[in-house]
Structure formats: C-alpha cells, structure tokens
Motif scaffolding. Sequence first.
Motif, PDB file in Angstrom:
ATOM      1  N   GLY A  50      -0.961   5.220  10.000  1.00 16.37           N
ATOM      2  CA  GLY A  50       0.305   4.800  10.587  1.00 16.37           C
ATOM      3  C   GLY A  50       0.969   3.660   9.837  1.00 16.37           C
ATOM      4  N   ASP A  51       1.316   2.596  10.574  1.00 19.33           N
ATOM      5  CA  ASP A  51       2.056   1.468   9.998  1.00 19.33           C
ATOM      6  C   ASP A  51       1.236   0.647   9.001  1.00 19.33           C
ATOM      7  OD1 ASP A  51       4.279   2.149  11.433  1.00 19.33           O
ATOM      8  OD2 ASP A  51       3.951   0.687  13.032  1.00 19.33           O
ATOM      9  N   LYS A  52      -0.039   0.917   8.910  1.00 11.85           N
ATOM     10  CA  LYS A  52      -0.868   0.178   7.956  1.00 11.85           C
ATOM     11  C   LYS A  52      -0.675   0.679   6.528  1.00 11.85           C
ATOM     12  CE  LYS A  52      -4.596  -0.873  11.234  1.00 11.85           C
ATOM     13  NZ  LYS A  52      -6.040  -0.667  11.536  1.00 11.85           N
ATOM     14  N   LEU A  53       0.034   1.801   6.375  1.00  6.32           N
ATOM     15  CA  LEU A  53       0.119   2.442   5.058  1.00  6.32           C
ATOM     16  C   LEU A  53       1.565   2.723   4.656  1.00  6.32           C
ATOM     17  CD1 LEU A  53      -2.227   5.177   3.714  1.00  6.32           C
ATOM     18  CD2 LEU A  53       0.236   5.520   3.536  1.00  6.32           C
ATOM     19  N   THR A  54       1.862   2.433   3.416  1.00  9.11           N
ATOM     20  CA  THR A  54       3.134   2.786   2.788  1.00  9.11           C
ATOM     21  C   THR A  54       2.861   3.810   1.693  1.00  9.11           C
ATOM     22  OG1 THR A  54       4.170   0.650   3.217  1.00  9.11           O
ATOM     23  CG2 THR A  54       5.040   1.921   1.396  1.00  9.11           C
ATOM     24  N   TYR A  55       3.701   4.832   1.622  1.00  9.74           N
ATOM     25  CA  TYR A  55       3.544   5.890   0.621  1.00  9.74           C
ATOM     26  C   TYR A  55       4.754   5.910  -0.300  1.00  9.74           C
ATOM     27  CZ  TYR A  55       3.429  10.663  -1.309  1.00  9.74           C
ATOM     28  OH  TYR A  55       3.440  11.752  -2.147  1.00  9.74           O
ATOM     29  N   VAL A  56       4.483   5.960  -1.592  1.00 13.42           N
ATOM     30  CA  VAL A  56       5.548   6.026  -2.602  1.00 13.42           C
ATOM     31  C   VAL A  56       5.294   7.220  -3.511  1.00 13.42           C
ATOM     32  CG1 VAL A  56       6.762   4.817  -4.439  1.00 13.42           C
ATOM     33  CG2 VAL A  56       5.735   3.509  -2.575  1.00 13.42           C
ATOM     34  N   ASP A  98      14.996  -0.979  -4.412  1.00 17.18           N
ATOM     35  CA  ASP A  98      15.724   0.128  -3.798  1.00 17.18           C
ATOM     36  C   ASP A  98      14.944   1.443  -3.852  1.00 17.18           C
ATOM     37  OD1 ASP A  98      15.854   0.427  -6.512  1.00 17.18           O
ATOM     38  OD2 ASP A  98      17.990   0.961  -6.573  1.00 17.18           O
ATOM     39  N   ARG A  99      13.652   1.348  -4.079  1.00 22.25           N
ATOM     40  CA  ARG A  99      12.819   2.545  -4.172  1.00 22.25           C
ATOM     41  C   ARG A  99      12.682   3.225  -2.818  1.00 22.25           C
ATOM     42  NH1 ARG A  99      10.300   4.862  -8.933  1.00 22.25           N
ATOM     43  NH2 ARG A  99       9.584   6.822  -8.070  1.00 22.25           N
ATOM     44  N   ALA A 100      12.720   4.536  -2.816  1.00 18.48           N
ATOM     45  CA  ALA A 100      12.517   5.289  -1.576  1.00 18.48           C
ATOM     46  C   ALA A 100      11.031   5.307  -1.238  1.00 18.48           C
ATOM     47  CB  ALA A 100      13.029   6.720  -1.739  1.00 18.48           C
ATOM     48  N   ILE A 101      10.682   4.697  -0.117  1.00 15.78           N
ATOM     49  CA  ILE A 101       9.283   4.657   0.307  1.00 15.78           C
ATOM     50  C   ILE A 101       9.182   5.087   1.757  1.00 15.78           C
ATOM     51  CG2 ILE A 101       8.788   2.779  -1.310  1.00 15.78           C
ATOM     52  CD1 ILE A 101       8.587   0.909   1.124  1.00 15.78           C
ATOM     53  N   LEU A 102       8.005   5.584   2.129  1.00 15.67           N
ATOM     54  CA  LEU A 102       7.719   5.912   3.520  1.00 15.67           C
ATOM     55  C   LEU A 102       6.829   4.820   4.093  1.00 15.67           C
ATOM     56  CD1 LEU A 102       7.001   9.757   3.598  1.00 15.67           C
ATOM     57  CD2 LEU A 102       9.043   8.557   4.378  1.00 15.67           C
ATOM     58  N   GLY A 103       7.277   4.174   5.146  1.00  4.67           N
ATOM     59  CA  GLY A 103       6.506   3.097   5.743  1.00  4.67           C
ATOM     60  C   GLY A 103       7.100   1.745   5.417  1.00  4.67           C
ATOM     61  N   LYS A 104       6.437   0.699   5.893  1.00  2.78           N
ATOM     62  CA  LYS A 104       6.912  -0.657   5.689  1.00  2.78           C
ATOM     63  C   LYS A 104       6.442  -1.202   4.340  1.00  2.78           C
ATOM     64  CE  LYS A 104       6.756  -1.627  10.660  1.00  2.78           C
ATOM     65  NZ  LYS A 104       6.131  -2.467  11.707  1.00  2.78           N
ATOM     66  N   LYS A 105       7.342  -1.878   3.639  1.00  3.51           N
ATOM     67  CA  LYS A 105       6.984  -2.414   2.325  1.00  3.51           C
ATOM     68  C   LYS A 105       5.867  -3.445   2.408  1.00  3.51           C
ATOM     69  CE  LYS A 105      10.743  -1.675  -0.910  1.00  3.51           C
ATOM     70  NZ  LYS A 105      11.642  -2.312  -1.900  1.00  3.51           N
ATOM     71  N   ASN A 106       5.750  -4.131   3.540  1.00  6.99           N
ATOM     72  CA  ASN A 106       4.725  -5.158   3.682  1.00  6.99           C
ATOM     73  C   ASN A 106       3.452  -4.628   4.337  1.00  6.99           C
ATOM     74  OD1 ASN A 106       5.729  -4.765   6.235  1.00  6.99           O
ATOM     75  ND2 ASN A 106       5.869  -6.946   6.754  1.00  6.99           N
ATOM     76  N   ALA A 107       3.291  -3.317   4.399  1.00  3.42           N
ATOM     77  CA  ALA A 107       2.064  -2.741   4.949  1.00  3.42           C
ATOM     78  C   ALA A 107       0.878  -3.173   4.088  1.00  3.42           C
ATOM     79  CB  ALA A 107       2.161  -1.222   4.979  1.00  3.42           C
ATOM     80  N   PRO A 108      -0.294  -3.341   4.698  1.00  2.13           N
ATOM     81  CA  PRO A 108      -1.454  -3.810   3.931  1.00  2.13           C
ATOM     82  C   PRO A 108      -1.952  -2.830   2.882  1.00  2.13           C
ATOM     83  CG  PRO A 108      -2.092  -3.237   6.167  1.00  2.13           C
ATOM     84  CD  PRO A 108      -0.593  -3.213   6.133  1.00  2.13           C
ATOM     85  N   ILE A 109      -1.632  -1.549   3.055  1.00  2.01           N
ATOM     86  CA  ILE A 109      -2.094  -0.520   2.112  1.00  2.01           C
ATOM     87  C   ILE A 109      -0.898   0.225   1.546  1.00  2.01           C
ATOM     88  CG2 ILE A 109      -3.410   1.617   1.830  1.00  2.01           C
ATOM     89  CD1 ILE A 109      -5.154  -0.850   2.269  1.00  2.01           C
TER      90      ILE A 109
END
Length: 231
Positions: free
Chosen positions: A92-98, A53-64
């Motif tokens: 873009g969609d390749k990256l998730t930020y937490v 349930d962590r707040a993240i920006l982007g898709k959890k399955n992004a490669p980065i």
Amino acid sequence: MKLFLLFFIAFMPLVLRAEASNDELMREMQARMVEQQIETDYKTPKTPEIEKDRAILGKKNAPIMVVAYSDFQCPYCKKGAENIEVVRKKYGDKLTYVFKNFPLPMHPYAMPAALRFAAISLQSTKKAYAFHDLVFAKQETLDTKGEVFLDEMAKKVGANLTKMKADMATDKVKAQIEADTAEAAKYEITGTPGFVVAGVLLKGAYPPEMFETIIDRRLADSGSRSIASKP
C-alpha cells in the motif's frame, strides 16, 4: 561402428549426468552471485534518479521505492508487471512504483509504446499507468496490431491523442527514454525486466516473494527512509 555404439550406450548416461551436474553448479553459482549483489546493495543502495515531474504510483516520500526498467513488448516484463502489482497491493502506502522505459531493439513496438507512455504521463499519471496496465494485460494484441493497438489503448484511458502524438516527437520525451536506458546500462541491466527494489538491484522477473524479502528487511532497518531514491 559396433564398438562406437557400445561406447555411446555405455557412457552417454555418464555424460548426461555430468551435464546435469554442470547445470546445477551453474545455477548455484548464479544464485550466489545474486546473493552477493543483494548484500552489496544493502550496504550501498542504488539510487535511481527520479525527476520532480516523473509519473509515479504512490507517495514520493514512501519508505520503499521500486523502480522498473521495462519493455512493453517483452513477455518477461509482463510477468514482472503482474508481480509488482501483487507487491503494491500488499504494501500500500509504504511503496512507490516508478516505471522506466527500456525498449529493446529486438521488439519493434517497444519504442512506440515507450514514447506513448512517456507522452501520456505529461497529461496524467493516472492515465499513463492505466495505459501501462492495459498494454501489458493485452500484450499479445500488441504483437499483432502494433501501433494501432497502442493508439486504441491510449484512447481507452482517456488520453488526448493529438497532444500525445505531438509530445511523442518532443526532445523532452525522447530525452527521458534515453536517460532511462542509460541508467539501466549504468546498473548493467542488459535484458528486461530489471528492478531496483529499495536500493537493491534485481535482474529478471522474480516472484513477489523475492521483492517482499528485500522490502521487509529494508522496512526493519531504521535507515530505510533514506534510501528510496535520489530527489
């Protein structure tokens, strides 16, 4: 006395050159240590815990995945957040930020800001990161207006302030911040900001190019999708 002055005039330039050489040597040694750390992390990536349930920006399955350990009142963290935004726009969609909270005791409003971010994230990821962006963008106002400013920013992003204040006092929110701080300590991050970039530890507000070098190398690696984080 005159002899001392002659000695000082004759040898001070040599002392200054020696100090400059020592500084250059220290910088070179530090650069080598960072390079060695990066190479080690490429081989055995660090894997931060990311709760479901962590707040993240982007898709959890992004490669980065880029994880920040940051303090809302730290000026270097403001620069780090600006650099991350440049990197996010590029990949873009390749990256998730937490964003993980690492409030330092020397900053009196860092913990109040951390509590609000964590509490708002229970309402909305979008609102939490809008709060994140506003607080860093107007950090100088945080220094002068403190918690009044934080509440104003929470209201501006559309957070329910009554719920936010109630959630700030919960064990859930406090435990998350404690876990974030403990994880930073595990990675030997003693100052802010710190980052784990696709498994590679960076300590400091490095320029976007440093992040990009690590990300591009990881994307070129056929195993890049398996190292973003622990589920």
